[in-house]
Design a protein around this motif. Structure first.
Motif, PDB file in Angstrom:
ATOM      1  N   ILE A 114       0.832  -1.203   0.000  1.00 44.71           N
ATOM      2  CA  ILE A 114       0.000   0.000   0.000  1.00 44.71           C
ATOM      3  C   ILE A 114       0.868   1.255   0.000  1.00 44.71           C
ATOM      4  O   ILE A 114       0.576   2.250  -0.675  1.00 44.71           O
ATOM      5  N   ALA A 115       1.968   1.194   0.756  1.00 45.35           N
ATOM      6  CA  ALA A 115       2.838   2.366   0.895  1.00 45.35           C
ATOM      7  C   ALA A 115       3.669   2.649  -0.355  1.00 45.35           C
ATOM      8  O   ALA A 115       4.174   3.769  -0.533  1.00 45.35           O
ATOM      9  N   LEU A 116       3.829   1.659  -1.240  1.00 49.60           N
ATOM     10  CA  LEU A 116       4.600   1.883  -2.465  1.00 49.60           C
ATOM     11  C   LEU A 116       3.906   2.921  -3.347  1.00 49.60           C
ATOM     12  O   LEU A 116       2.679   2.907  -3.491  1.00 49.60           O
ATOM     13  N   ALA A 117       4.685   3.819  -3.931  1.00 50.60           N
ATOM     14  CA  ALA A 117       4.116   4.847  -4.814  1.00 50.60           C
ATOM     15  C   ALA A 117       3.538   4.183  -6.061  1.00 50.60           C
ATOM     16  O   ALA A 117       4.253   3.471  -6.773  1.00 50.60           O
ATOM     17  N   PRO A 118       2.256   4.389  -6.348  1.00 48.15           N
ATOM     18  CA  PRO A 118       1.651   3.734  -7.506  1.00 48.15           C
ATOM     19  C   PRO A 118       2.078   4.392  -8.818  1.00 48.15           C
ATOM     20  O   PRO A 118       2.324   5.607  -8.869  1.00 48.15           O
ATOM     21  N   ALA A 119       2.159   3.604  -9.872  1.00 47.12           N
ATOM     22  CA  ALA A 119       2.398   4.152 -11.206  1.00 47.12           C
ATOM     23  C   ALA A 119       1.175   4.970 -11.610  1.00 47.12           C
ATOM     24  O   ALA A 119       0.030   4.568 -11.379  1.00 47.12           O
ATOM     25  N   ALA A 120       1.409   6.127 -12.198  1.00 48.10           N
ATOM     26  CA  ALA A 120       0.318   7.046 -12.525  1.00 48.10           C
ATOM     27  C   ALA A 120      -0.731   6.393 -13.424  1.00 48.10           C
ATOM     28  O   ALA A 120      -1.939   6.567 -13.220  1.00 48.10           O
ATOM     29  N   TRP A 121      -0.281   5.605 -14.419  1.00 48.25           N
ATOM     30  CA  TRP A 121      -1.230   4.973 -15.339  1.00 48.25           C
ATOM     31  C   TRP A 121      -2.053   3.894 -14.651  1.00 48.25           C
ATOM     32  O   TRP A 121      -3.198   3.639 -15.027  1.00 48.25           O
ATOM     33  N   TRP A 122      -1.464   3.254 -13.607  1.00 49.95           N
ATOM     34  CA  TRP A 122      -2.156   2.151 -12.923  1.00 49.95           C
ATOM     35  C   TRP A 122      -3.330   2.660 -12.084  1.00 49.95           C
ATOM     36  O   TRP A 122      -4.346   1.981 -11.954  1.00 49.95           O
ATOM     37  N   VAL A 123      -3.196   3.871 -11.526  1.00 49.47           N
ATOM     38  CA  VAL A 123      -4.254   4.428 -10.665  1.00 49.47           C
ATOM     39  C   VAL A 123      -5.581   4.500 -11.405  1.00 49.47           C
ATOM     40  O   VAL A 123      -6.646   4.257 -10.837  1.00 49.47           O
ATOM     41  N   THR A 124      -5.540   4.819 -12.680  1.00 45.59           N
ATOM     42  CA  THR A 124      -6.783   4.965 -13.465  1.00 45.59           C
ATOM     43  C   THR A 124      -7.028   3.771 -14.390  1.00 45.59           C
ATOM     44  O   THR A 124      -7.923   3.820 -15.234  1.00 45.59           O
ATOM     45  N   ALA A 125      -6.247   2.700 -14.242  1.00 45.74           N
ATOM     46  CA  ALA A 125      -6.326   1.569 -15.174  1.00 45.74           C
ATOM     47  C   ALA A 125      -7.663   0.837 -15.135  1.00 45.74           C
ATOM     48  O   ALA A 125      -8.043   0.192 -16.114  1.00 45.74           O
ATOM     49  N   ALA A 126      -8.394   0.908 -14.030  1.00 46.37           N
ATOM     50  CA  ALA A 126      -9.650   0.154 -13.898  1.00 46.37           C
ATOM     51  C   ALA A 126     -10.881   1.049 -13.941  1.00 46.37           C
ATOM     52  O   ALA A 126     -11.960   0.647 -13.491  1.00 46.37           O
ATOM     53  N   GLN A 127     -10.740   2.253 -14.479  1.00 42.60           N
ATOM     54  CA  GLN A 127     -11.899   3.154 -14.551  1.00 42.60           C
ATOM     55  C   GLN A 127     -13.029   2.560 -15.377  1.00 42.60           C
ATOM     56  O   GLN A 127     -14.209   2.762 -15.077  1.00 42.60           O
ATOM     57  N   ALA A 128     -12.694   1.806 -16.415  1.00 42.25           N
ATOM     58  CA  ALA A 128     -13.729   1.190 -17.256  1.00 42.25           C
ATOM     59  C   ALA A 128     -14.546   0.167 -16.476  1.00 42.25           C
ATOM     60  O   ALA A 128     -15.699  -0.114 -16.827  1.00 42.25           O
ATOM     61  N   GLN A 129     -13.961  -0.398 -15.418  1.00 39.85           N
ATOM     62  CA  GLN A 129     -14.672  -1.354 -14.565  1.00 39.85           C
ATOM     63  C   GLN A 129     -15.356  -0.667 -13.376  1.00 39.85           C
ATOM     64  O   GLN A 129     -15.849  -1.335 -12.474  1.00 39.85           O
ATOM     65  N   GLY A 130     -15.372   0.649 -13.380  1.00 40.90           N
ATOM     66  CA  GLY A 130     -16.041   1.390 -12.315  1.00 40.90           C
ATOM     67  C   GLY A 130     -15.191   1.657 -11.095  1.00 40.90           C
ATOM     68  O   GLY A 130     -15.715   1.958 -10.023  1.00 40.90           O
ATOM     69  N   VAL A 131     -13.860   1.548 -11.245  1.00 38.74           N
ATOM     70  CA  VAL A 131     -12.946   1.820 -10.129  1.00 38.74           C
ATOM     71  C   VAL A 131     -12.133   3.069 -10.492  1.00 38.74           C
ATOM     72  O   VAL A 131     -11.142   2.976 -11.224  1.00 38.74           O
ATOM     73  N   PRO A 132     -12.556   4.237 -10.017  1.00 39.15           N
ATOM     74  CA  PRO A 132     -11.876   5.471 -10.427  1.00 39.15           C
ATOM     75  C   PRO A 132     -10.447   5.604  -9.912  1.00 39.15           C
ATOM     76  O   PRO A 132      -9.609   6.217 -10.554  1.00 39.15           O
ATOM     77  N   ASP A 133     -10.162   5.030  -8.755  1.00 37.62           N
ATOM     78  CA  ASP A 133      -8.828   5.155  -8.154  1.00 37.62           C
ATOM     79  C   ASP A 133      -8.384   3.778  -7.675  1.00 37.62           C
ATOM     80  O   ASP A 133      -8.795   3.314  -6.609  1.00 37.62           O
ATOM     81  N   TYR A 134      -7.537   3.119  -8.452  1.00 35.09           N
ATOM     82  CA  TYR A 134      -7.100   1.761  -8.129  1.00 35.09           C
ATOM     83  C   TYR A 134      -6.306   1.723  -6.822  1.00 35.09           C
ATOM     84  O   TYR A 134      -6.408   0.774  -6.041  1.00 35.09           O
ATOM     85  N   GLN A 135      -5.509   2.763  -6.573  1.00 35.71           N
ATOM     86  CA  GLN A 135      -4.714   2.805  -5.347  1.00 35.71           C
ATOM     87  C   GLN A 135      -5.613   2.883  -4.119  1.00 35.71           C
ATOM     88  O   GLN A 135      -5.393   2.179  -3.138  1.00 35.71           O
ATOM     89  N   ALA A 136      -6.648   3.720  -4.182  1.00 33.36           N
ATOM     90  CA  ALA A 136      -7.570   3.845  -3.055  1.00 33.36           C
ATOM     91  C   ALA A 136      -8.316   2.539  -2.814  1.00 33.36           C
ATOM     92  O   ALA A 136      -8.530   2.123  -1.667  1.00 33.36           O
ATOM     93  N   ALA A 137      -8.706   1.875  -3.908  1.00 33.74           N
ATOM     94  CA  ALA A 137      -9.415   0.601  -3.783  1.00 33.74           C
ATOM     95  C   ALA A 137      -8.502  -0.460  -3.186  1.00 33.74           C
ATOM     96  O   ALA A 137      -8.917  -1.233  -2.299  1.00 33.74           O
ATOM     97  N   PHE A 138      -7.258  -0.499  -3.653  1.00 33.51           N
ATOM     98  CA  PHE A 138      -6.278  -1.466  -3.146  1.00 33.51           C
ATOM     99  C   PHE A 138      -6.054  -1.264  -1.649  1.00 33.51           C
ATOM    100  O   PHE A 138      -6.036  -2.223  -0.867  1.00 33.51           O
ATOM    101  N   ALA A 139      -5.899   0.004  -1.254  1.00 37.60           N
ATOM    102  CA  ALA A 139      -5.664   0.313   0.152  1.00 37.60           C
ATOM    103  C   ALA A 139      -6.876  -0.022   1.009  1.00 37.60           C
ATOM    104  O   ALA A 139      -6.745  -0.499   2.145  1.00 37.60           O
ATOM    105  N   ALA A 140      -8.075   0.191   0.462  1.00 32.94           N
ATOM    106  CA  ALA A 140      -9.291  -0.100   1.222  1.00 32.94           C
ATOM    107  C   ALA A 140      -9.473  -1.594   1.442  1.00 32.94           C
ATOM    108  O   ALA A 140      -9.929  -2.037   2.503  1.00 32.94           O
ATOM    109  N   VAL A 141      -9.121  -2.395   0.426  1.00 37.34           N
ATOM    110  CA  VAL A 141      -9.311  -3.847   0.521  1.00 37.34           C
ATOM    111  C   VAL A 141      -8.254  -4.492   1.420  1.00 37.34           C
ATOM    112  O   VAL A 141      -8.566  -5.307   2.292  1.00 37.34           O
TER     113      VAL A 141
END
Length: 263
Positions: A114-141
């Motif tokens: 969670i603490a690792l800096a996310p790649a900028a492209w990865w943060v928005t990689a799942a927007q098509a699946q309804g996940v606007p912020d992949y890093q926030a979702a990862f941290a929440a799970v």
């Protein structure tokens, strides 16, 4: 009469050793998975497609909602009983401590990830699946609260130590008879403690500071669910006993059970 087996030339040639490794591995992976998927709360009635039924206890009410981890804990109980049956207290304590170490190890690396800096492209990689912020979702799970983690680990270890003690007390009283009784009886006592300890540490001592009535109500419902699932899995215990007897041979299986009873 069975012909005595020749002494194994390598520790892993011994079927009992291989059996213990397999049981320990499956036990640990189920315990670790139960901790990580436990972050999801599912609605039992909606899952089964039946009308919701609210419970009313201690002045509190709610629906039948449980953590996804409760799907795996009954399997852990069965494997605890099988290890107890063939490898005794020492076997159960060993795999319990290994499981706790692996759970802690897993959460440590989850927080590191969670603490690792996310790649900028990865943060928005799942927007098509309804996940606007992949890093926030990862941290929440994966970033479960420390109080929840502490409560779960402490409750698991206390429950396991109680389970092994109660199992052998019932075994001494009943001998080799009534396998279902020592399995269900030990689970009933250990999970009574486990279900209340985990909620108490996570939600009463923790920052949410639940009132006593809510603590008692939720703990009771969780305990009832675990017991229903544990009773439903009793046939699995007998299936595993038959499979182990076939794998080891009746004489070796009986010898292991007799040795385990002396622990």
């Amino acid at each position: 009469m069975e012909t005595p087996a020749a002494p194994p030339t390598h520790p892993l040639d011994d079927r009992a050793t291989r059996l213990f490794i397999a049981l320990a591995a499956f036990f640990c992976v189920n315990a670790v998975l139960a901790e990580f998927i436990g972050v999801k709360i599912f609605a039992l009635e909606d899952t089964l497609g039946v009308a919701p039924r609210e419970w009313n206890l201690f002045g509190q009410s709610g629906s039948l909602s449980f953590t996804a981890g409760t799907l795996l804990w009954p399997v852990v109980f069965v494997f605890t009983d099988v290890v107890n049956e063939y490898f005794g207290r020492r076997g159960v304590k060993l795999i319990s401590w290994i499981a706790v170490a692996l759970i802690v190890y897993g959460f440590v690396f989850a927080f590191i990830a969670i603490a690792l800096a996310p790649a900028a492209w990865w943060v928005t990689a799942a927007q098509a699946q309804g996940v606007p912020d992949y890093q926030a979702a990862f941290a929440a799970v994966f970033g479960q609260g420390m109080w929840t983690i502490a409560g779960s680990v402490v409750a698991f270890l206390i429950g396991q130590l109680i389970d092994v003690r109660v199992f052998h007390r019932i075994r001494r009283a009943t001998g080799e008879r009534l396998v279902w009784l020592r399995a269900t009886g030990s689970t009933a006592v250990s999970q009574l403690v486990d279900s209340f300890v985990v909620i108490w540490i996570a939600f009463v001592l923790g920052p949410q500071q639940w009132p006593t009535s809510l603590f008692l109500a939720v703990s009771s419902v969780n305990y009832a669910w675990k017991m229903v699932a544990a009773i439903a899995l009793i046939p699995l215990l007998y299936v595993m006993r038959r499979a182990i007897a076939a794998y080891l041979g009746p004489t070796r299986a009986q010898a292991l059970r007799a040795r385990a009873a002396l622990d």
